[in-house]
Enzyme design. Structure first.
Site, PDB file in Angstrom:
ATOM      1  N   ASP A 197     -31.440  96.283  60.134  1.00 28.22           N
ATOM      2  CA  ASP A 197     -31.458  96.838  58.681  1.00 28.22           C
ATOM      3  C   ASP A 197     -32.871  96.087  58.161  1.00 28.22           C
ATOM      4  O   ASP A 197     -33.200  95.004  58.348  1.00 28.22           O
ATOM      5  CB  ASP A 197     -30.265  96.056  57.692  1.00 28.22           C
ATOM      6  CG  ASP A 197     -30.125  97.047  56.535  1.00 28.22           C
ATOM      7  OD1 ASP A 197     -29.311  97.657  56.262  1.00 28.22           O
ATOM      8  OD2 ASP A 197     -31.012  96.773  55.664  1.00 28.22           O
ATOM      9  N   ILE A 198     -33.412  96.886  57.546  1.00 34.86           N
ATOM     10  CA  ILE A 198     -34.898  96.619  56.904  1.00 34.86           C
ATOM     11  C   ILE A 198     -34.679  95.554  55.700  1.00 34.86           C
ATOM     12  O   ILE A 198     -35.799  94.906  55.396  1.00 34.86           O
ATOM     13  CB  ILE A 198     -35.487  98.157  56.507  1.00 34.86           C
ATOM     14  CG1 ILE A 198     -37.100  97.637  56.351  1.00 34.86           C
ATOM     15  CG2 ILE A 198     -35.164  98.185  55.045  1.00 34.86           C
ATOM     16  CD1 ILE A 198     -37.803  98.906  56.406  1.00 34.86           C
TER      17      ILE A 198
ATOM     18  N   ASN B 275     -20.107 101.702  53.723  1.00 29.04           N
ATOM     19  CA  ASN B 275     -19.974 102.022  52.191  1.00 29.04           C
ATOM     20  C   ASN B 275     -19.870 103.301  52.283  1.00 29.04           C
ATOM     21  O   ASN B 275     -20.380 104.208  53.089  1.00 29.04           O
ATOM     22  CB  ASN B 275     -21.422 101.538  51.682  1.00 29.04           C
ATOM     23  CG  ASN B 275     -21.677 100.013  51.564  1.00 29.04           C
ATOM     24  OD1 ASN B 275     -20.696  99.391  51.477  1.00 29.04           O
ATOM     25  ND2 ASN B 275     -22.859  99.591  51.951  1.00 29.04           N
TER      26      ASN B 275
ATOM     27  N   HIS C  86     -22.970 105.294  58.486  1.00 30.60           N
ATOM     28  CA  HIS C  86     -23.440 104.249  59.453  1.00 30.60           C
ATOM     29  C   HIS C  86     -22.519 103.100  59.104  1.00 30.60           C
ATOM     30  O   HIS C  86     -21.997 102.865  57.921  1.00 30.60           O
ATOM     31  CB  HIS C  86     -25.013 103.924  59.051  1.00 30.60           C
ATOM     32  CG  HIS C  86     -25.319 103.746  57.624  1.00 30.60           C
ATOM     33  ND1 HIS C  86     -25.322 104.719  56.824  1.00 30.60           N
ATOM     34  CD2 HIS C  86     -25.073 102.553  56.896  1.00 30.60           C
ATOM     35  CE1 HIS C  86     -25.444 104.250  55.508  1.00 30.60           C
ATOM     36  NE2 HIS C  86     -25.349 102.951  55.557  1.00 30.60           N
ATOM     37  N   MET C  87     -22.347 102.172  60.157  1.00 29.51           N
ATOM     38  CA  MET C  87     -21.639 100.956  60.139  1.00 29.51           C
ATOM     39  C   MET C  87     -22.478  99.987  59.871  1.00 29.51           C
ATOM     40  O   MET C  87     -23.726  99.783  61.010  1.00 29.51           O
ATOM     41  CB  MET C  87     -20.682 100.762  61.305  1.00 29.51           C
ATOM     42  CG  MET C  87     -19.904  99.592  61.310  1.00 29.51           C
ATOM     43  SD  MET C  87     -19.068  99.433  62.984  1.00 29.51           S
ATOM     44  CE  MET C  87     -17.460 100.084  62.604  1.00 29.51           C
ATOM     45  N   HIS C  88     -22.328  98.991  59.134  1.00 30.50           N
ATOM     46  CA  HIS C  88     -22.982  97.669  59.100  1.00 30.50           C
ATOM     47  C   HIS C  88     -22.273  96.683  59.984  1.00 30.50           C
ATOM     48  O   HIS C  88     -21.318  96.376  59.922  1.00 30.50           O
ATOM     49  CB  HIS C  88     -22.999  97.232  57.860  1.00 30.50           C
ATOM     50  CG  HIS C  88     -23.842  98.063  56.722  1.00 30.50           C
ATOM     51  ND1 HIS C  88     -24.975  97.703  55.961  1.00 30.50           N
ATOM     52  CD2 HIS C  88     -23.414  99.231  56.147  1.00 30.50           C
ATOM     53  CE1 HIS C  88     -25.307  98.546  55.201  1.00 30.50           C
ATOM     54  NE2 HIS C  88     -24.308  99.673  55.226  1.00 30.50           N
TER      55      HIS C  88
HETATM   56  P1  AMP Z   1     -25.748 101.885  52.569  1.00 30.56           P
HETATM   57  O1  AMP Z   1     -25.977 101.174  51.387  1.00 30.56           O
HETATM   58  O2  AMP Z   1     -24.471 101.608  53.250  1.00 30.56           O
HETATM   59  O3  AMP Z   1     -26.388 103.343  52.530  1.00 30.56           O
HETATM   60  O4  AMP Z   1     -26.925 101.149  53.620  1.00 30.56           O
HETATM   61  C1  AMP Z   1     -28.142 101.755  53.771  1.00 30.56           C
HETATM   62  C2  AMP Z   1     -28.821 100.510  54.413  1.00 30.56           C
HETATM   63  O5  AMP Z   1     -30.116 100.842  55.072  1.00 30.56           O
HETATM   64  C3  AMP Z   1     -29.411  99.639  53.434  1.00 30.56           C
HETATM   65  O6  AMP Z   1     -28.626  98.120  53.795  1.00 30.56           O
HETATM   66  C4  AMP Z   1     -30.807  99.619  53.793  1.00 30.56           C
HETATM   67  O7  AMP Z   1     -31.707  98.033  53.539  1.00 30.56           O
HETATM   68  C5  AMP Z   1     -31.082 100.218  55.131  1.00 30.56           C
HETATM   69  N1  AMP Z   1     -32.377 100.859  55.515  1.00 30.56           N
HETATM   70  C6  AMP Z   1     -32.964 101.748  54.490  1.00 30.56           C
HETATM   71  N2  AMP Z   1     -34.067 102.203  55.072  1.00 30.56           N
HETATM   72  C7  AMP Z   1     -34.188 101.706  56.331  1.00 30.56           C
HETATM   73  C8  AMP Z   1     -34.922 101.909  57.253  1.00 30.56           C
HETATM   74  N3  AMP Z   1     -36.024 102.604  57.406  1.00 30.56           N
HETATM   75  N4  AMP Z   1     -34.762 101.099  58.489  1.00 30.56           N
HETATM   76  C9  AMP Z   1     -33.797 100.227  58.454  1.00 30.56           C
HETATM   77  N5  AMP Z   1     -32.829 100.154  57.650  1.00 30.56           N
HETATM   78  C10 AMP Z   1     -33.089 100.854  56.608  1.00 30.56           C
END
Ligand code: AMP
Ligand code: ZN
Length: 112
Positions: A31-32, A88, A101-103
């Site tokens: 995650d970025i 989420n 996506h799964m965190h």
């Molecule tokens: P969600 O809130 O479950 O939709 O999570 C989206 C996640 O994607 C967030 O935790 C962001 O920090 C992450 N994210 C957004 N853009 C990127 C990217 N280019 N590379 C890696 N993670 C990202």
């Protein structure tokens, strides 16, 4: 592939994102904006908006996500200390990227 979807572009290898793991079904990357010492995202290559949009035809994808999450926890070194797996779902659930996506979150406490 949704041409306006960031995670479709990442999963297709179009964004220079480094993968921790890739197979035919999904990719895993960091995650970025990490919310934990280990914060990885497990992202299917198929564009599915959220958990709400899964169908019976996607069962193999969901099984693959949880299988790979278990393997990634080991690869990240958090399998024994413990970790969280999180989806989420839609805006009220904190989703901001509308591609399933799964965190994988962990690494706060390395004690066993
Ligand atoms: P969600 O809130 O479950 O939709 O999570 C989206 C996640 O994607 C967030 O935790 C962001 O920090 C992450 N994210 C957004 N853009 C990127 C990217 N280019 N590379 C890696 N993670 C990202
Ligand atoms: Zn997508």
């Amino acid at each position: 592939m949704d041409k306006d979807c960031l995670f479709c572009k990442i999963a297709a290898g179009k964004m220079d994102t480094e993968f921790e793991f890739e197979n035919d079904t999904l990719v895993v990357f960091k995650d970025i904006n990490p919310h934990a010492p280990v914060h990885w995202l497990i992202v299917p290559k198929k564009h599915i908006r959220s958990i709400n949009d899964l169908t019976a035809a996607d069962r193999d994808i969901v099984a693959e996500i949880t299988d790979v999450a278990r393997q990634m926890a080991r690869q990240a070194g958090v399998n024994e200390s413990g970790y969280k797996l999180l989806f989420n779902v839609e805006r009220g659930g904190g989703q901001v990227i509308f591609h399933l996506h799964m965190h994988l979150l962990g690494g706060w406490d390395k004690r066993k």
